[in-house]
Every structure is written in C-alpha cells, then in structure tokens.
Enzyme design. Structure first.
Site, PDB file in Angstrom:
ATOM      1  N   ASP A  30     -74.733  11.508  -3.302  1.00 54.62           N
ATOM      2  CA  ASP A  30     -73.497  10.977  -4.103  1.00 54.62           C
ATOM      3  C   ASP A  30     -73.168   9.503  -4.300  1.00 54.62           C
ATOM      4  O   ASP A  30     -73.319   9.428  -3.459  1.00 54.62           O
ATOM      5  CB  ASP A  30     -72.406  11.997  -3.678  1.00 54.62           C
ATOM      6  CG  ASP A  30     -70.714  12.427  -4.589  1.00 54.62           C
ATOM      7  OD1 ASP A  30     -70.964  13.393  -4.758  1.00 54.62           O
ATOM      8  OD2 ASP A  30     -70.447  11.297  -5.097  1.00 54.62           O
ATOM      9  N   PHE A 149     -73.568  29.748 -10.786  1.00 59.79           N
ATOM     10  CA  PHE A 149     -71.944  30.889 -11.339  1.00 59.79           C
ATOM     11  C   PHE A 149     -71.512  30.946 -10.231  1.00 59.79           C
ATOM     12  O   PHE A 149     -70.833  32.149 -10.047  1.00 59.79           O
ATOM     13  CB  PHE A 149     -72.901  32.255 -11.768  1.00 59.79           C
ATOM     14  CG  PHE A 149     -73.927  32.128 -12.918  1.00 59.79           C
ATOM     15  CD1 PHE A 149     -73.753  31.982 -14.331  1.00 59.79           C
ATOM     16  CD2 PHE A 149     -74.957  32.432 -12.349  1.00 59.79           C
ATOM     17  CE1 PHE A 149     -74.130  32.005 -15.717  1.00 59.79           C
ATOM     18  CE2 PHE A 149     -76.375  32.250 -13.534  1.00 59.79           C
ATOM     19  CZ  PHE A 149     -75.749  31.864 -14.956  1.00 59.79           C
ATOM     20  N   CYS A 264     -63.269  25.527 -13.836  1.00 62.63           N
ATOM     21  CA  CYS A 264     -64.436  25.586 -14.801  1.00 62.63           C
ATOM     22  C   CYS A 264     -63.276  26.797 -15.679  1.00 62.63           C
ATOM     23  O   CYS A 264     -64.233  25.891 -16.996  1.00 62.63           O
ATOM     24  CB  CYS A 264     -64.922  26.747 -13.649  1.00 62.63           C
ATOM     25  SG  CYS A 264     -65.984  26.147 -12.162  1.00 62.63           S
ATOM     26  N   LYS A 327     -56.394  29.934  -6.681  1.00 66.70           N
ATOM     27  CA  LYS A 327     -56.564  31.189  -6.281  1.00 66.70           C
ATOM     28  C   LYS A 327     -56.685  31.273  -4.841  1.00 66.70           C
ATOM     29  O   LYS A 327     -56.892  29.869  -4.375  1.00 66.70           O
ATOM     30  CB  LYS A 327     -58.189  30.902  -6.848  1.00 66.70           C
ATOM     31  CG  LYS A 327     -59.439  30.830  -6.436  1.00 66.70           C
ATOM     32  CD  LYS A 327     -60.499  31.475  -7.515  1.00 66.70           C
ATOM     33  CE  LYS A 327     -62.431  31.158  -6.161  1.00 66.70           C
ATOM     34  NZ  LYS A 327     -62.792  31.971  -7.249  1.00 66.70           N
TER      35      LYS A 327
END
Ligand code: UDX
Length: 437
Positions: A30, A149, A264, A327
């Site tokens: 990174d 996912f 997302c 969340k």
C-alpha cells in the site's frame, strides 16, 4: 503459492491475512506508509473483529509481510488488486484513479506466467481495459476478475469461508489457465465445498454490482413498506416477519429502519446507474434511483420525528445519538445514516452528543462539530431525547428501567427497530420508531 495484495484497506488487509492463513506466502502493498507500518506491527488500521488476532498469527508464521513499494510484488505468481473505487465527487460514477494507478504501476513488475486478479468493485468493462494494459506490457501475464462479497464486521469469516467464488476469465471458459491458478489459491475453501462459478469478465464484474443492488433494493422495499405502515398505523417489523416466512422472500435484509450506508451499497448502486447510462441501458436501472431516494428519505424522516418529539423545533434541544458507524461491529462512518442524521440535527440548532463503541475517532474526523462521549449514559445526561441509530449490542441491551435517569424526559427514537416497545413504554418512556405505531 507466492501472492501479492495491492491495496491494504478493508478488503486488501483482510484478504492478505486470510491468504497467509490458508498457507500462502503473501506480501501486502500500500502507498500509505502509516497503514503499512501499523500492519507490519500486526495492528489493524481499522476495527474488524478477528483481524488483529489473524494478523499476529500470520506474521508469526513468517508468511505475511507488508511493503510500501510496488516493486515488492515482483516474484509473486498471483497479484490481487484490492484498491478502492469511491464515488467521484459531485457525480454518481466510480472514481477509477486507484484501479488505474495500481495496474499501471504493477505491470512493469510482472513476470511471464503471472496472473493479476482484480477484486475491486468496478464498472463493467474495466477488466477488459486492464487486460489490454497487461497485454501491452513486456511480460506474458494474464488477468482474472474475482469479485469480493465480504461484509464489514464479518470480513475474516467471509474471506476464509466465502459463500461462493466467482472467477471472471478472459475466455469465459472453465478450461482457461487462470481457473486452475485460482483453484490453487482457493484450495482450502474449495475443499470445504464452496461453490465456484467461472464466467467472462463482464459477467463477473456485473455479479458484484447486481448482488449489492439486490440487497439495497430489499432494504428499500421494506423501508417503503415502513412509510405505508406509518401512514396506516401498521407495524413493519411484524410485516417483515410475516412475509419473510415465505422462503422465496426470506427474512434477511428486511430490517426496516434508517436504511443502508457504508462504503459499498450507496456508491455501488450509483456507479451502476452511471455505467448503465454510458452503455445506453439506463432505463434498466431507473428503479435504483428510487431505491436510493427511499433510503435517503428515511434519514429525513428521522430528523422530522426528532423535531416533532422535541416540541416542533430543534433549536436549543439536547439530543443523544447512540451510534455513529454505518452498522454495528464496524468503525466505518462512510455514508453513515447515523452520522448523517446527527449532523443534520446539529445544523438545525440542537446540541448533539454522539457515542459509539468503536467509531468515535473516525466520526470525529468527518464531523468534528459534534460532541462525542464514551458511553450511552454520558450521552443521555441532560438530553431531551435519545436516538438509537446504529444497533450495537450494548445499545440493544440497554435496560429501560435504569437508563436515562438524568434525562429531562424519557423519550427514545428507535431508528433500527431493535428495542421492545412494550418494555420501554412500561418503564415510562415515550417510544417512537420508523414504521411502527
Ligand atoms: C455489503 C454487502 O453485504 C457485501 O456483500 C459487499 O461485499 C459489500 O457491501 P457491508 O457494506 O459491509 O456489505 O454491509 P451490509 O451488512 O450489507 O449492510 C449495509 C447497510 O445496510 C448497513 O448500513 C446496514 O445497517 C443496512 N441494512 C442491512 C439495513 O438497513 N437493513 C437490513 O435488513 C440489512
């Protein structure tokens, strides 16, 4: 196998650690040196349950290291590109700066036989463009697209035990050489029976945005029903339970409340609409505009309810907000409905005191104008109303008989429909919620 992982954010850091856990030799790369230094010490740069333990375990085996120079990718056989694709400022489309940059900097370091695997969520057509970029390089390397996912909060589990693997390969056929290489990478989950689907690039790219669009639609569907429930005095949670028993519908992702946020769902449905427009297929996705509108309306409704319960004006009110993260089990505040509502209420003249078990530091960076405290009890001190906006376990389990004693009046708005209205009302509270009488 020797793997490199380019981009060590939520996706890449977890992917790198999980690949090492599966027995591969991994280098995570990174450009952000602070992030790399933290990871190299076994520290996760964000809150994700199980990740610090996994990093420590993987580093101890010597199979996981981190670097800030892309040249460290040389010598790996498979290179995973896990960089972000945020929403472009002022537009719906995805910003591909990081994807383009990652591929451009990686190509000169590829060797013959290498496989580059895109995991970032991209507009359909990107993989083909990246394959051309690899072909223009000197090495005889190839590309696959392997969407991810994982859910934040369950990222480690979702990566170690995915519910499916999707390989987008150049030929679109199982016999493509990339299939065997990816089967080698994912030997452990495949041995556990994880379903694996091989497709062409475009299908693989679409699978990811189609899945997220479906999830967003499901949430906005139930939130549209909540609007109807509010207009009729019906209870959306009972409605969701009842329709959810139909296995064709299913109860999951039918939790009505403040709606979806995060890094997302919101940006993916917007980028999907933008891409459909470019492809001349915008009509196919006009429903997603409504999905987005319903979602945003819930935030406005929460602000209105707060104003109503405060006697018609927010000016001078003191509002306690439980939750800042988009969340529970995450410190991510990107497009967080909770933080958005808190900020609007603050702009309308209320003093807003926010608490969150993990997201105070990230929220403070984004919304420094709000006041932050460590606990729900501190937030409720002197408050006119409490808003439960992120359903952390510690908030779901608040005791209505002891909580809120220092408030000016016991009023609670349940933005996630997770409290028992009867218990709170019995304890003397005025309880209001979205989509419930
Ligand atoms: C999502 C997808 O689930 C994941 O597969 C993909 O890889 C990335 O995007 P994530 O953003 O981590 O994952 O969160 P998710 O658990 O899907 O929740 C998204 C949002 O929807 C949250 O703000 C959540 O509060 C909200 N939500 C979810 C609801 O409002 N109601 C529900 O019933 C479920």
């Amino acid at each position: 196998m020797k793997l490199s992982v380019i981009g060590c954010g939520y996706l890449g850091a977890v992917h790198a650690a999980c690949m090492a856990k599966m027995g591969h030799e991994v280098v995570g790369i990174d450009l952000d040196t602070a992030k790399i230094e933290a990871l190299a010490k076994g520290q996760a740069p964000f809150f994700e349950p199980g990740l610090p333990e996994l990093l420590t375990e993987a580093m101890a085996t010597g199979r996981l290291r981190f670097a800030s120079d892309i040249a460290a990718a040389k010598g790996s056989q498979v290179h995973f590109v896990c960089v972000g694709t945020p929403q472009r400022k002022g537009e719906n489309a995805a910003d591909l700066t990081y994807v383009n940059g990652a591929f451009e900097s990686l190509v000169p370091h590829l060797s013959d036989g290498d496989l580059v695997v895109g995991k970032s969520t991209v507009p359909v057509g990107t993989a083909k463009r990246m394959a051309d970029l690899i072909d223009a390089g000197t090495a005889d390397a190839s590309l696959a697209w392997n969407p991810e996912f994982l859910r934040e909060g369950f990222a480690v589990k979702d990566t170690l035990h995915p519910d499916r693997l999707v390989y987008g390969v150049a030929s679109g056929e199982e016999s493509d050489p990339a299939t065997a290489i990816l089967d080698g990478v994912y030997a452990t989950p495949l041995s556990e029976g994880t379903p694996r689907l091989v497709a062409d690039f475009a299908t693989a790219e679409l699978v990811k945005v189609a899945a997220n669009s479906f999830l967003a639609t499901k949430i906005s569907f139930i939130n549209a029903m909540a609007e109807l429930c509010e207009a009729t005095g019906a209870d959306v949670t009972k409605l969701a339970d009842a329709i959810g028993h139909d296995v064709r519908i299913g109860r999951r992702f039918l939790n009505a409340g403040l709606g979806f946020g995060g890094g997302c769902l919101p940006k993916d449905i917007r980028a999907f609409m933008a891409r459909a427009g470019e492809l001349g297929a915008d009509e196919a996705l006009t429903f997603l505009r409504e999905v987005d509108n319903i979602n945003i309306r819930r935030r406005r409704r929460m602000v209105e309810l707060t104003q109503e319960i405060c006697g018609g004006t927010l000016a001078g009110a003191r509002v306690a907000v439980l939750g800042a993260a988009f969340k529970p089990d995450s410190d991510d505040v990107r497009d967080s409905p909770a933080l958005d509502v808190a900020a609007i209420i603050g702009q309308r003249g209320a003093t807003v005191v926010v608490t969150d078990p993990e997201a105070i530091h990230t929220a403070q960076r984004l919304r420094p104008e709000l006041t932050y405290v460590e606990t729900a009890d501190e937030a409720a001190k002197g408050a006119d109303v409490v808003l439960l906006l992120t359903e952390w376990k510690q908030f779901r389990e608040l005791d209505p008989t002891t909580f809120g004693d220092t408030m000016t009046g016991k009023r609670i708005l349940d933005g996630r429909n997770v409290l028992d209205p009867a218990a709170w009302r019995a304890a003397g509270w005025t309880y209001r919620a979205l989509g419930r009488p």
